[in-house]
Motif scaffolding. Structure first.
Motif, PDB file in Angstrom:
ATOM      1  N   PHE A   1       0.847  -1.415  -0.088  1.00  0.00           N
ATOM      2  CA  PHE A   1       0.049   0.139   0.013  1.00  0.00           C
ATOM      3  C   PHE A   1       0.844   1.373   0.043  1.00  0.00           C
ATOM      4  O   PHE A   1       0.574   2.244  -0.592  1.00  0.00           O
ATOM      5  N   ALA A   2       1.926   1.121   0.846  1.00  0.00           N
ATOM      6  CA  ALA A   2       3.016   2.332   0.852  1.00  0.00           C
ATOM      7  C   ALA A   2       3.499   2.712  -0.344  1.00  0.00           C
ATOM      8  O   ALA A   2       3.592   3.931  -0.755  1.00  0.00           O
ATOM      9  N   ALA A   3       3.849   1.563  -1.291  1.00  0.00           N
ATOM     10  CA  ALA A   3       4.550   1.912  -2.491  1.00  0.00           C
ATOM     11  C   ALA A   3       3.506   2.526  -3.674  1.00  0.00           C
ATOM     12  O   ALA A   3       3.974   3.060  -4.458  1.00  0.00           O
ATOM     13  N   VAL A   4       1.996   2.567  -3.097  1.00  0.00           N
ATOM     14  CA  VAL A   4       1.190   3.281  -3.929  1.00  0.00           C
ATOM     15  C   VAL A   4       0.813   4.766  -3.627  1.00  0.00           C
ATOM     16  O   VAL A   4       0.997   5.422  -4.391  1.00  0.00           O
ATOM     17  N   VAL A   5       0.824   4.722  -2.446  1.00  0.00           N
ATOM     18  CA  VAL A   5       0.336   6.046  -1.541  1.00  0.00           C
ATOM     19  C   VAL A   5       1.845   7.185  -1.779  1.00  0.00           C
ATOM     20  O   VAL A   5       1.472   8.197  -2.216  1.00  0.00           O
ATOM     21  N   TRP A   6       2.917   6.742  -1.430  1.00  0.00           N
ATOM     22  CA  TRP A   6       4.157   7.539  -1.109  1.00  0.00           C
ATOM     23  C   TRP A   6       4.228   8.297  -2.459  1.00  0.00           C
ATOM     24  O   TRP A   6       4.497   9.704  -2.375  1.00  0.00           O
ATOM     25  N   PRO A   7       4.296   7.736  -3.784  1.00  0.00           N
ATOM     26  CA  PRO A   7       4.714   8.242  -4.742  1.00  0.00           C
ATOM     27  C   PRO A   7       3.671   9.450  -5.388  1.00  0.00           C
ATOM     28  O   PRO A   7       3.839  10.493  -5.594  1.00  0.00           O
TER      29      PRO A   7
ATOM     30  N   THR B   1      11.235   4.148   5.808  1.00  0.00           N
ATOM     31  CA  THR B   1      12.566   4.033   4.815  1.00  0.00           C
ATOM     32  C   THR B   1      12.132   4.260   3.302  1.00  0.00           C
ATOM     33  O   THR B   1      12.580   5.080   2.322  1.00  0.00           O
ATOM     34  N   MET B   2      11.077   3.646   3.034  1.00  0.00           N
ATOM     35  CA  MET B   2      10.412   3.599   1.780  1.00  0.00           C
ATOM     36  C   MET B   2      10.059   5.018   1.364  1.00  0.00           C
ATOM     37  O   MET B   2      10.238   5.548   0.188  1.00  0.00           O
ATOM     38  N   LEU B   3       9.254   5.549   2.342  1.00  0.00           N
ATOM     39  CA  LEU B   3       8.961   6.925   2.080  1.00  0.00           C
ATOM     40  C   LEU B   3      10.253   7.773   1.690  1.00  0.00           C
ATOM     41  O   LEU B   3      10.428   8.960   0.899  1.00  0.00           O
ATOM     42  N   ALA B   4      11.349   7.806   2.621  1.00  0.00           N
ATOM     43  CA  ALA B   4      12.695   8.587   2.344  1.00  0.00           C
ATOM     44  C   ALA B   4      13.039   8.325   1.075  1.00  0.00           C
ATOM     45  O   ALA B   4      13.459   9.179   0.198  1.00  0.00           O
ATOM     46  N   ALA B   5      13.025   7.054   0.335  1.00  0.00           N
ATOM     47  CA  ALA B   5      13.733   6.698  -0.798  1.00  0.00           C
ATOM     48  C   ALA B   5      12.788   7.289  -1.971  1.00  0.00           C
ATOM     49  O   ALA B   5      13.300   7.641  -2.793  1.00  0.00           O
ATOM     50  N   VAL B   6      11.398   7.187  -1.725  1.00  0.00           N
ATOM     51  CA  VAL B   6      10.503   8.101  -2.960  1.00  0.00           C
ATOM     52  C   VAL B   6      10.853   9.517  -2.990  1.00  0.00           C
ATOM     53  O   VAL B   6      10.911  10.017  -3.839  1.00  0.00           O
ATOM     54  N   CYS B   7      11.316  10.241  -1.635  1.00  0.00           N
ATOM     55  CA  CYS B   7      11.683  11.639  -1.772  1.00  0.00           C
ATOM     56  C   CYS B   7      12.842  11.732  -2.300  1.00  0.00           C
ATOM     57  O   CYS B   7      12.879  12.596  -3.230  1.00  0.00           O
ATOM     58  N   ALA B   8      13.933  10.825  -2.127  1.00  0.00           N
ATOM     59  CA  ALA B   8      14.946  11.195  -2.582  1.00  0.00           C
ATOM     60  C   ALA B   8      14.721  10.776  -4.468  1.00  0.00           C
ATOM     61  O   ALA B   8      15.517  11.314  -5.185  1.00  0.00           O
TER      62      ALA B   8
END
Length: 435
Positions: free
Chosen positions: A100-106, A132-139
């Motif tokens: 779910f995070a992989a859909v929401v964060w981007p 960490t996934m959120l941080a990676a998407v921001c980067a």
């Protein structure tokens, strides 16, 4: 090196609008501004943005709950404590699922960039992995960000199915989050120690996270005196104000971000200023959950570091520009009062108004100072985080009328009216992230 010819509008101080008309900005490979020259200096340029575009510094959202993104615009009829348990904690628990995070964060980060949010200070989830996934998407998408794994372990202030197993487990998970975000190696993304707020944390967790912030030289964020409930809770539990209690746990230090602060007193402001911390003012969210209007004028006069936050999803709009207008509106309501049955001389808190210039300063240079990041103003030595606003986009209410609008009026219209359809380009650290 990159050179851009443009007109800049910005606020180098709370009461100053600066217009740099037809200048050439030189940006090096690290995204740092190395020169700002007059457009008539004969310098060759890579980009000429033309006369219809105004460039402003990138906008800083100093307080946003990433896992609340899917509930944006909903549930605002409930008191804060009920809203958390009925709506928010169940959704945040869903965002511990990587799928779910992989859909929401981007979706969230891209949308915020399109609103001109070049820097965001995030509360993530209790999950190290999805934080960490959120941080990676921001980067990956190029947003400057502070990303915090949320610590929360109090059995009375959190649901059994969404909390840290213990204070020790919470501190260990936050340490792991700091390490994983740091290992991303991004010059844009940093960890931030994030106890949710006192009602959600035991003394042991608050103390442990305060020590973690100190020992790792990581700044911290938490909520402070947001509402009658939270403000009163601190006195009942600790016998002192929320500010004093958090300070006792080592959570008010240089660049600490205290969200909301609507019920802070003069002694609290003095303590916050002495520590070098500051407040993320969330004017729209405060209208729903704070039971008061944040005294922005009094905080400015006291020298408190101030930024603006959307507080998604407690605030129902994602852009920081709209928060500038909300901040001015709320200050006017505090100044003049709201109950017509009270005599005008007694109705408001006279002297509470702030201007659109002051609000924009909070959203840019004020936020940068709060966080200790080299952006918020387009000047030599700072990073080129910037937003290009097309005054002729013609798809919103933003218009510049010849013979009617001077610089001050044009600036006010940009701040009050510009949205994603007017934003032609966004840069972070000199790189185009939206075009």
């Amino acid at each position: 090196m990159t050179t851009i010819r443009c007109t800049v509008m910005q606020t180098p101080s709370p009461d100053t609008l600066e217009v740099l008309r037809d200048v050439v900005i030189t940006i090096d490979e690290s995204g740092t501004i190395t020169a700002i020259d007059d457009g008539d200096a004969g310098i060759a340029v890579d980009r000429d943005l033309g006369s219809s575009v105004v460039v402003v510094p990138g906008l800083i959202d100093a307080h946003i709950h990433a896992p609340q993104w899917p509930q944006l615009g909903t549930g605002l009829d409930l008191p804060l404590e009920q809203w958390l348990f009925d709506n928010t904690f169940p959704l945040e628990a869903k965002l511990t699922d990587p799928a779910f995070a992989a859909v929401v964060w981007p979706d969230m980060v891209d949308t915020l960039l399109r609103h001109g949010t070049t820097t965001a200070v995030y509360y993530a989830t209790i999950s190290v992995e999805t934080t960490t996934m959120l941080a990676a998407v921001c980067a990956e998408l190029g947003q400057r960000a502070f990303v915090g794994r949320v610590g929360m372990d109090h059995p009375d202030g959190t649901p059994e199915w969404y909390r840290d197993a213990s204070a020790v487990a919470g501190v260990d998970a936050s340490m792991a989050s700091i390490e994983q975000i740091s290992q991303l190696g991004s010059p844009l993304v940093r960890p931030i120690v994030t106890p949710r707020f006192a009602p959600a944390c035991t003394d042991a967790l608050l103390e442990g996270l305060g020590e973690l912030a100190r020992s790792t030289s990581t700044i911290s964020q938490t909520h402070c005196s947001e509402s009658d409930w939270e403000h009163g809770y601190a006195f009942e539990r600790f016998g002192r104000s929320d500010t004093e209690a958090l300070d006792g746990f080592g959570l008010i230090a240089d660049h600490s971000v205290l969200a909301h602060g609507d019920h802070l007193g003069d002694a609290d402001f003095e303590l916050i200023t002495r520590r070098g911390a500051g407040v993320a003012h969330c004017p729209l969210s405060n209208a729903y959950f704070a039971n008061a209007v944040f005294p922005a004028r009094r905080a400015l006069d006291a020298g408190v570091r101030l930024g603006l936050g959307t507080d998604v999803a407690g605030g129902a709009r994602p852009g920081v520009l709209s928060q500038c207008g909300d901040a001015v509106t709320m200050s006017r309501m505090l100044d003049e009062g709201v109950d017509a049955r009270v005599e005008p001389s007694e109705r408001g808190v006279t002297g509470s108004r702030i201007s659109i210039t002051e609000a924009f300063w909070m959203a840019t240079l004020g936020g940068a100072d709060l966080l200790g990041v080299p952006c918020g103003l387009l000047e030599v030595g700072r990073q080129f985080d910037a937003v290009a606003v097309d005054l002729d986009a013609g798809t919103s209410g933003l218009r510049r009328w010849e013979g009617v609008d001077d610089d001050a009026r044009t600036f006010e219209k940009i701040v009050r009216l510009a949205g994603p359809t007017d934003i032609a380009e966004v840069w972070v650290r000199g790189n185009t992230v939206i075009s």
